[in-house]
Enzyme design. Structure first.
Site, short mmCIF file in Angstrom:
data_model
loop_
_atom_site.label_atom_id
_atom_site.label_comp_id
_atom_site.label_asym_id
_atom_site.label_seq_id
_atom_site.Cartn_x
_atom_site.Cartn_y
_atom_site.Cartn_z
N CYS A 183 0.83 -1.20 0.00
CA CYS A 183 0.00 0.00 0.00
C CYS A 183 0.87 1.25 0.00
CB CYS A 183 -0.91 0.01 1.22
SG CYS A 183 -1.87 1.54 1.40
N CYS A 241 0.38 3.68 3.35
CA CYS A 241 0.86 3.32 4.69
C CYS A 241 2.18 4.05 4.97
CB CYS A 241 1.07 1.81 4.78
SG CYS A 241 -0.46 0.85 4.89
N HIS A 291 -4.01 0.91 8.20
CA HIS A 291 -4.51 0.46 6.90
C HIS A 291 -5.88 -0.20 7.01
CE1 HIS A 291 -4.10 -1.07 2.74
NE2 HIS A 291 -4.70 -2.15 3.20
N ASN A 322 -14.26 8.31 -1.50
CA ASN A 322 -14.84 7.12 -2.10
C ASN A 322 -14.42 5.93 -1.24
OD1 ASN A 322 -15.68 8.71 -4.27
ND2 ASN A 322 -13.86 8.23 -5.47
N HIS A 356 -6.60 1.74 1.56
CA HIS A 356 -6.28 2.50 2.77
C HIS A 356 -7.32 3.61 2.97
CE1 HIS A 356 -2.98 3.64 5.66
NE2 HIS A 356 -3.75 4.72 5.70
N HIS A 366 -8.84 6.85 3.01
CA HIS A 366 -8.38 8.15 2.51
C HIS A 366 -9.49 8.82 1.71
CE1 HIS A 366 -8.02 5.81 -1.19
NE2 HIS A 366 -7.88 6.93 -1.86
N GLN A 412 -10.07 12.51 -1.09
CA GLN A 412 -9.39 13.33 -2.08
C GLN A 412 -9.94 14.75 -2.06
OE1 GLN A 412 -8.42 11.38 -5.95
NE2 GLN A 412 -9.78 9.76 -5.22
#
Length: 359
Positions: free
Chosen positions: A70, A73, A132, A172, A183, A185, A187
């Site tokens: 990933c 991470c 994660h 998303n 992971h 997150h 945007q």
């Protein structure tokens, strides 16, 4: 909050947001990265007057790597990632495969009736936690406030960039939605135009104000609070409700009670009150079918320079899951005509979610 600005190996900006003032963020990015891609192209659809970004370099972006590879991470010996530090609270960095950027590129030339221009703007990634296997629903209230501080910080800075007309903060979640990284997150897109959805909504709000002298968003919020049947959860500063004309099987809108144009306008009490309400709604979504619910969480903020007096910050949260083993696909009517058909009654969706929040 401690804010530390640094750069990745290819010159992209990275910003750490920490709750501890003694957090050490001196670790450099030691990777050997290729040059950054040029800006995408923007092409105007002459039939709809909408701008479409053409970003061919995004075909090569990382796609659902295993957890051990990933890129979000923390870095560790022998495995360097987008985040050089060995741990972090919240981190924001420029997307390596952006839909919009300020990188120089050739002036696009397109035949026919379509105009073309560089896709100038900026795209950033927001990592909510270095865990994660966590999700936004797992974040404690203090971490949510830190994420909101990062969102507001980036909204202010990106809004000041030349050519940026709207800042969009979103998450998303879930492979069913189309994520490329597992992971936790979100945007941030800094668009070089006002998006079609915002443009249309503000046109409707302007007509409502001209006809009634009132704020459309405030009227929607007041009507839903009075009706109560679609309210999922509420506190002194926020109300979460299923809209009467929900497009998606499970869709919840979260409104602050005080009208502010964007995330920068929220005060400390409003930021503190958001986290417990929002994470409760997320856990309710996950509890409906006993599986992680795929969703899009989209903050609707005022454009940078237009329509700010008509805008009312709010989040629209929705899922494409309509049953434990069924998804809502955008088929002919939705995809071709933009005409939605919802399989779940908004009142029933609100009842089910409200029961999950209460329990």
């Amino acid at each position: 909050m401690k804010r530390t600005v640094t750069e990745l190996a290819d010159g992209r900006e990275l910003i750490y947001f920490d709750r501890r003032d003694d957090a050490d963020r001196a670790a450099p990015d030691k990777r050997d990265l290729p040059p950054r891609p040029p800006a995408s192209e923007l092409r105007r659809d002459p039939l709809t007057d909408e701008w479409i970004a053409i970003a061919g370099h995004r075909q090569g972006r990382t796609f659902l790597p295993p957890a051990g590879e990933c890129p979000l991470c923390p870095s560790e010996p022998g495995r360097l990632t987008e985040i050089p530090a060995a741990s972090y609270d919240v981190v924001v960095f420029e997307n390596r495969f952006p839909s919009f950027s300020a990188q120089p590129g050739e002036q696009p030339v397109v035949g026919g009736l379509s105009e073309a221009r560089p896709g100038t703007g900026r795209c950033e990634v927001v990592c909510f936690t270095d865990d994660h296997d966590a999700s936004f629903a797992d974040l404690d209230p203090g971490r949510v406030e830190l994420v909101m501080a990062a969102w507001a910080d980036r909204t202010a800075e990106l809004s000041a960039l030349p050519g940026v007309e709207q800042v969009f903060v979103f998450e998303n979640r879930g492979p069913e939605i189309g994520i490329t990284l597992g992971h936790p997150h979100g945007q941030i897109y800094a668009y070089p135009y006002v998006t079609p959805r915002t443009r249309r909504t503000l046109e409707v709000a302007a007509r409502h104000a001209e006809r009634t002298g009132r704020d459309l968003f405030a009227d929607v919020l007041a009507a839903e609070r009075e009706a109560g049947v679609r309210v999922v959860a509420a506190n002194d500063h926020w109300t979460a409700f299923v809209p009467a004309a929900a497009r998606w099987p499970y869709e919840v809108h979260l409104y602050p009670h005080r009208r502010v144009p964007d995330l920068c306008g929220l005060d400390a009490a409003e930021r503190a009150a958001f986290g417990p309400l929002y994470t409760g709604v997320l856990r309710a979504l996950d509890g409906l079918f006993g599986v992680p619910m795929p969703y899009v969480a989209a903050w609707h903020q005022a454009p940078v320079a237009t329509g700010r007096e008509l805008s009312h910050l709010h989040m629209e949260l929705f899922s494409i899951r309509r049953a434990s083993n069924k998804l809502k696909y955008l088929a002919g009517s939705e995809s071709a005509m933009g005409a939605f058909v919802n399989d779940v009654s908004p009142e029933e969706a609100a009842r089910l979610l409200r029961a999950m929040v209460t329990n």
